[in-house]
Design a protein around this motif. Structure first.
Motif, PDB file in Angstrom:
ATOM      1  N   SER A  88      32.392  43.730  44.407  1.00 59.71           N
ATOM      2  CA  SER A  88      32.987  43.017  45.536  1.00 59.71           C
ATOM      3  C   SER A  88      34.178  42.190  45.058  1.00 59.71           C
ATOM      4  O   SER A  88      34.046  41.387  44.136  1.00 59.71           O
ATOM      5  CB  SER A  88      31.935  42.101  46.185  1.00 59.71           C
ATOM      6  N   PHE A  89      35.348  42.401  45.689  1.00 61.26           N
ATOM      7  CA  PHE A  89      36.549  41.615  45.396  1.00 61.26           C
ATOM      8  C   PHE A  89      36.477  40.266  46.119  1.00 61.26           C
ATOM      9  O   PHE A  89      35.881  40.151  47.195  1.00 61.26           O
ATOM     10  CB  PHE A  89      37.795  42.337  45.896  1.00 61.26           C
ATOM     11  N   ASN A  90      37.150  39.247  45.537  1.00 57.65           N
ATOM     12  CA  ASN A  90      37.384  38.021  46.309  1.00 57.65           C
ATOM     13  C   ASN A  90      38.602  38.241  47.208  1.00 57.65           C
ATOM     14  O   ASN A  90      39.176  39.336  47.249  1.00 57.65           O
ATOM     15  CB  ASN A  90      37.537  36.814  45.385  1.00 57.65           C
ATOM     16  N   ASN A  91      39.030  37.226  47.948  1.00 57.15           N
ATOM     17  CA  ASN A  91      40.066  37.418  48.975  1.00 57.15           C
ATOM     18  C   ASN A  91      41.399  37.916  48.427  1.00 57.15           C
ATOM     19  O   ASN A  91      42.049  38.764  49.036  1.00 57.15           O
ATOM     20  CB  ASN A  91      40.295  36.108  49.746  1.00 57.15           C
ATOM     21  N   ASP A  92      41.836  37.381  47.284  1.00 55.70           N
ATOM     22  CA  ASP A  92      43.145  37.786  46.769  1.00 55.70           C
ATOM     23  C   ASP A  92      43.059  38.888  45.711  1.00 55.70           C
ATOM     24  O   ASP A  92      44.084  39.311  45.172  1.00 55.70           O
ATOM     25  CB  ASP A  92      43.904  36.578  46.210  1.00 55.70           C
ATOM     26  N   GLY A  93      41.834  39.352  45.407  1.00 60.05           N
ATOM     27  CA  GLY A  93      41.670  40.452  44.468  1.00 60.05           C
ATOM     28  C   GLY A  93      41.811  40.070  43.012  1.00 60.05           C
ATOM     29  O   GLY A  93      41.746  40.923  42.133  1.00 60.05           O
ATOM     30  N   SER A  94      42.003  38.773  42.724  1.00 59.32           N
ATOM     31  CA  SER A  94      42.196  38.357  41.332  1.00 59.32           C
ATOM     32  C   SER A  94      40.897  38.438  40.533  1.00 59.32           C
ATOM     33  O   SER A  94      40.925  38.558  39.312  1.00 59.32           O
ATOM     34  CB  SER A  94      42.735  36.923  41.279  1.00 59.32           C
ATOM     35  N   ARG A  95      39.772  38.386  41.228  1.00 62.94           N
ATOM     36  CA  ARG A  95      38.460  38.476  40.577  1.00 62.94           C
ATOM     37  C   ARG A  95      37.562  39.415  41.370  1.00 62.94           C
ATOM     38  O   ARG A  95      37.776  39.627  42.554  1.00 62.94           O
ATOM     39  CB  ARG A  95      37.812  37.096  40.478  1.00 62.94           C
ATOM     40  N   PHE A  96      36.557  39.931  40.679  1.00 66.44           N
ATOM     41  CA  PHE A  96      35.553  40.715  41.395  1.00 66.44           C
ATOM     42  C   PHE A  96      34.183  40.524  40.744  1.00 66.44           C
ATOM     43  O   PHE A  96      34.085  40.135  39.570  1.00 66.44           O
ATOM     44  CB  PHE A  96      35.929  42.204  41.445  1.00 66.44           C
ATOM     45  N   LEU A  97      33.159  40.776  41.537  1.00 69.24           N
ATOM     46  CA  LEU A  97      31.772  40.681  41.071  1.00 69.24           C
ATOM     47  C   LEU A  97      31.201  42.073  40.869  1.00 69.24           C
ATOM     48  O   LEU A  97      31.529  43.004  41.623  1.00 69.24           O
ATOM     49  CB  LEU A  97      30.913  39.961  42.109  1.00 69.24           C
ATOM     50  N   SER A  98      30.341  42.217  39.876  1.00 65.88           N
ATOM     51  CA  SER A  98      29.590  43.459  39.697  1.00 65.88           C
ATOM     52  C   SER A  98      28.108  43.125  39.588  1.00 65.88           C
ATOM     53  O   SER A  98      27.734  42.123  38.974  1.00 65.88           O
ATOM     54  CB  SER A  98      30.073  44.202  38.442  1.00 65.88           C
ATOM     55  N   ALA A  99      27.280  43.952  40.224  1.00 64.91           N
ATOM     56  CA  ALA A  99      25.825  43.776  40.177  1.00 64.91           C
ATOM     57  C   ALA A  99      25.220  45.027  39.559  1.00 64.91           C
ATOM     58  O   ALA A  99      25.650  46.141  39.850  1.00 64.91           O
ATOM     59  CB  ALA A  99      25.270  43.553  41.581  1.00 64.91           C
ATOM     60  N   SER A 100      24.215  44.829  38.703  1.00 67.20           N
ATOM     61  CA  SER A 100      23.683  45.963  37.954  1.00 67.20           C
ATOM     62  C   SER A 100      22.160  45.908  37.875  1.00 67.20           C
ATOM     63  O   SER A 100      21.541  44.867  38.078  1.00 67.20           O
ATOM     64  CB  SER A 100      24.280  45.971  36.545  1.00 67.20           C
ATOM     65  N   TYR A 101      21.581  47.071  37.550  1.00 70.45           N
ATOM     66  CA  TYR A 101      20.133  47.151  37.342  1.00 70.45           C
ATOM     67  C   TYR A 101      19.697  46.492  36.027  1.00 70.45           C
ATOM     68  O   TYR A 101      18.502  46.426  35.749  1.00 70.45           O
ATOM     69  CB  TYR A 101      19.666  48.613  37.370  1.00 70.45           C
ATOM     70  N   ASP A 102      20.647  46.028  35.213  1.00 75.61           N
ATOM     71  CA  ASP A 102      20.250  45.255  34.034  1.00 75.61           C
ATOM     72  C   ASP A 102      19.935  43.800  34.409  1.00 75.61           C
ATOM     73  O   ASP A 102      19.729  42.961  33.551  1.00 75.61           O
ATOM     74  CB  ASP A 102      21.320  45.308  32.933  1.00 75.61           C
ATOM     75  N   ARG A 103      19.945  43.536  35.747  1.00 75.38           N
ATOM     76  CA  ARG A 103      19.556  42.250  36.331  1.00 75.38           C
ATOM     77  C   ARG A 103      20.624  41.164  36.182  1.00 75.38           C
ATOM     78  O   ARG A 103      20.347  39.994  36.379  1.00 75.38           O
ATOM     79  CB  ARG A 103      18.212  41.770  35.761  1.00 75.38           C
ATOM     80  N   TYR A 104      21.835  41.582  35.854  1.00 77.00           N
ATOM     81  CA  TYR A 104      22.936  40.618  35.736  1.00 77.00           C
ATOM     82  C   TYR A 104      23.964  40.834  36.832  1.00 77.00           C
ATOM     83  O   TYR A 104      24.222  41.964  37.259  1.00 77.00           O
ATOM     84  CB  TYR A 104      23.633  40.760  34.373  1.00 77.00           C
ATOM     85  N   THR A 154      16.566  42.239  40.013  1.00 74.85           N
ATOM     86  CA  THR A 154      17.700  43.146  40.205  1.00 74.85           C
ATOM     87  C   THR A 154      18.497  42.783  41.452  1.00 74.85           C
ATOM     88  O   THR A 154      17.925  42.715  42.545  1.00 74.85           O
ATOM     89  CB  THR A 154      17.196  44.599  40.335  1.00 74.85           C
ATOM     90  N   PRO A 155      19.809  42.578  41.328  1.00 73.61           N
ATOM     91  CA  PRO A 155      20.644  42.370  42.524  1.00 73.61           C
ATOM     92  C   PRO A 155      21.011  43.715  43.141  1.00 73.61           C
ATOM     93  O   PRO A 155      21.417  44.635  42.438  1.00 73.61           O
ATOM     94  CB  PRO A 155      21.889  41.662  41.958  1.00 73.61           C
ATOM     95  N   HIS A 156      20.837  43.839  44.468  1.00 75.48           N
ATOM     96  CA  HIS A 156      21.170  45.086  45.156  1.00 75.48           C
ATOM     97  C   HIS A 156      22.532  45.035  45.834  1.00 75.48           C
ATOM     98  O   HIS A 156      23.168  46.069  46.018  1.00 75.48           O
ATOM     99  CB  HIS A 156      20.096  45.402  46.202  1.00 75.48           C
ATOM    100  N   VAL A 157      22.961  43.840  46.234  1.00 80.07           N
ATOM    101  CA  VAL A 157      24.231  43.713  46.936  1.00 80.07           C
ATOM    102  C   VAL A 157      24.829  42.344  46.624  1.00 80.07           C
ATOM    103  O   VAL A 157      24.103  41.356  46.533  1.00 80.07           O
ATOM    104  CB  VAL A 157      24.034  43.921  48.464  1.00 80.07           C
ATOM    105  N   VAL A 158      26.144  42.290  46.427  1.00 80.81           N
ATOM    106  CA  VAL A 158      26.842  41.010  46.213  1.00 80.81           C
ATOM    107  C   VAL A 158      28.047  40.947  47.151  1.00 80.81           C
ATOM    108  O   VAL A 158      28.724  41.950  47.368  1.00 80.81           O
ATOM    109  CB  VAL A 158      27.309  40.829  44.742  1.00 80.81           C
ATOM    110  N   ARG A 159      28.291  39.750  47.735  1.00 80.79           N
ATOM    111  CA  ARG A 159      29.416  39.559  48.643  1.00 80.79           C
ATOM    112  C   ARG A 159      30.012  38.163  48.471  1.00 80.79           C
ATOM    113  O   ARG A 159      29.275  37.165  48.550  1.00 80.79           O
ATOM    114  CB  ARG A 159      28.984  39.710  50.107  1.00 80.79           C
ATOM    115  N   PHE A 160      31.328  38.097  48.251  1.00 83.83           N
ATOM    116  CA  PHE A 160      32.017  36.818  48.285  1.00 83.83           C
ATOM    117  C   PHE A 160      32.068  36.316  49.722  1.00 83.83           C
ATOM    118  O   PHE A 160      32.165  37.111  50.668  1.00 83.83           O
ATOM    119  CB  PHE A 160      33.457  36.971  47.775  1.00 83.83           C
TER     120      PHE A 160
END
Length: 449
Positions: free
Chosen positions: A209-225, A245-251
């Protein structure tokens, strides 16, 4: 050989391989041939009535039984011989590699694959190109059309594509998450090359998931991070984990809260994090199954979540009590969702092979007049995506098709064969008239126009 003289094993035992069945049979035969013990068990002495505690104290009827001493003279030595069984091939010892969920710290790396990291003016790929036949900086939305042909294949992933995101507003970059534990960034214009790889997860990445300006993004994985990355230089800025385990991430899309994000977890919770402080600030715990989708609505003051518990819940942001709960007997688990560009409706991919629509306003009621059918996606979390002008609804299919419906009439316009395996991810380019990107279970990303 084993001696059972006096019921105490003595002597030297040769190591032989026998099956459990043979051992039990021989043991049963030995026990059944033995005579029952005729000796009556004796109790310890009752003791002296005048002594309350200590040695020789009165025990009366509560005296313990004396411990039996093995009497070697009373029993014959019985020799038991076991027939050695054929040695069966033992199964290989299972690897424990799959149970290690703790990602090693400071192992995040990035690789730049492009020809040049900076242009002649010192700008990176974050700069929106202006040498194209389209203005990517405008907020005007062009009328959309259904794509007709395959124009490019993005290569770089070796396993299933789980999620894709275009760069916010301009769409000049494409971010993809895969089951090969990596996140990759592609250029969608010029030579459409792979620009950067983000490595650091030890298991499949299931959402980005990108933040509003795209300068950062989040990743969620089955490694629980969950990891926060810098889009431009590939640095891992922060890591978040609860051991689930995170299944979905949203800014949060609200400009004053864009530093916060929500994460839907496998332990039924929705967690709210502040990326500036690096801490969890709120917990929403009402679902009865893993959380699948999070969709912000009502000018980002509220959000809607769906779960494997076959329900839909609406929340006020920051308040951990649902304001709406919908669970009907006919409902199925909703695995993916997308907000209509008008911000009035949310479409969800159901596990009964249809796309259902709910209001994103006060009542959050299902729009029973709108249901999109004709495809098959049961058993997979397959994307739903609206065209930027809201005219078309698109989704993948387990047969490898990408399907397009008309939003107003709910009729299927087109069904294009895009893959040999299930088609998982579908996204519309935010600025182009008919460009769509698809990702399948084989790790292939295709660009259509």
């Amino acid at each position: 050989m084993t001696s059972t003289k006096g019921k105490v094993p003595t002597g030297f035992a040769d190591e032989i391989v026998i099956s459990e069945t043979s051992f039990r049979t021989a043991r049963h035969a030995l026990i059944s041939n033995q005579q029952p013990n005729s000796k009556k068990r004796k109790r310890e002495e009752k003791g002296d009535l005048s002594v309350v505690s200590g040695p020789g104290s009165y025990k009366g009827p509560w005296a313990r039984f004396e411990e039996e001493q093995p009497d070697s003279s009373s029993e014959e030595e019985v020799e038991v011989e076991y027939e050695e069984d054929e040695i069966e091939e033992q199964p290989a010892k299972p690897s424990k590699a799959g149970t290690s969920y703790g990602a090693e710290p400071d192992k995040e790396t990035t690789v730049f694959h492009g020809a040049e990291q900076f242009d002649y003016q010192g700008r990176t790929y974050m700069h929106i190109p202006q040498d194209l036949g389209i203005d990517l900086r405008t907020d005007d939305v062009a009328k959309n059309y259904i794509p007709k042909k395959h124009i490019h294949t993005f290569s770089g992933h070796s396993k299933a594509i789980t999620q894709m995101r275009f760069f916010p507003h301009s769409g000049h970059l494409l971010l993809s998450a895969s089951a090969d534990n990596t996140v990759k960034l592609f250029d969608t214009y010029h030579d459409r090359a792979l620009l950067r790889s983000f490595n650091g997860h030890t298991k499949s990445v299931n959402d980005v998931s990108f933040n509003n300006d795209g300068s950062r993004f989040l990743s969620a994985s089955y490694d629980r991070y969950m990891k926060l990355w810098d889009t431009e230089y590939g640095k891992c800025i922060a890591k978040f984990t609860t051991g689930k385990t995170p299944h979905v991430v949203r800014f949060n899309p609200a400009p004053h809260l864009n530093h916060e994000f929500l994460a839907g977890m496998s332990d039924k919770k929705i967690l709210q994090y502040d990326t500036r402080a690096g801490t969890q600030v709120q917990e929403y715990d009402h679902h009865l199954g893993p959380v699948n989708t999070i969709t912000f609505c009502d000018e980002n003051r509220r959000f809607i979540t769906t779960s494997d518990d076959k329900s839909l819940r609406a929340w006020e942001y920051g308040i951990p009590v649902p304001i709406k709960f919908i669970a009907e007997p006919h409902m199925f688990a909703m695995t993916r969702g997308d907000m209509h560009p008008s911000q009035k409706y949310v479409a969800y991919a159901n596990q009964d092979n249809q796309i259902t629509v709910y209001s994103a306003l006060d009542r959050f009621k299902q729009n029973r007049k709108k249901a999109f059918l004709g495809h098959n996606h049961a058993g997979y979390a397959i994307d739903v995506a609206f065209s930027p002008d809201g005219q078309f609804v698109s989704s993948g299919d387990t047969g490898g098709y990408v399907c397009f419906w008309d939003w107003k009439t709910c009729k299927m316009y087109e069904k294009i064969k895009a893959s040999e395996g299930p088609l998982i991810a579908v996204q519309w380019h935010p600025r182009e008239t008919s460009k769509v990107v698809t990702g399948d279970l084989n790790g292939t990303i295709k660009y259509w126009d």
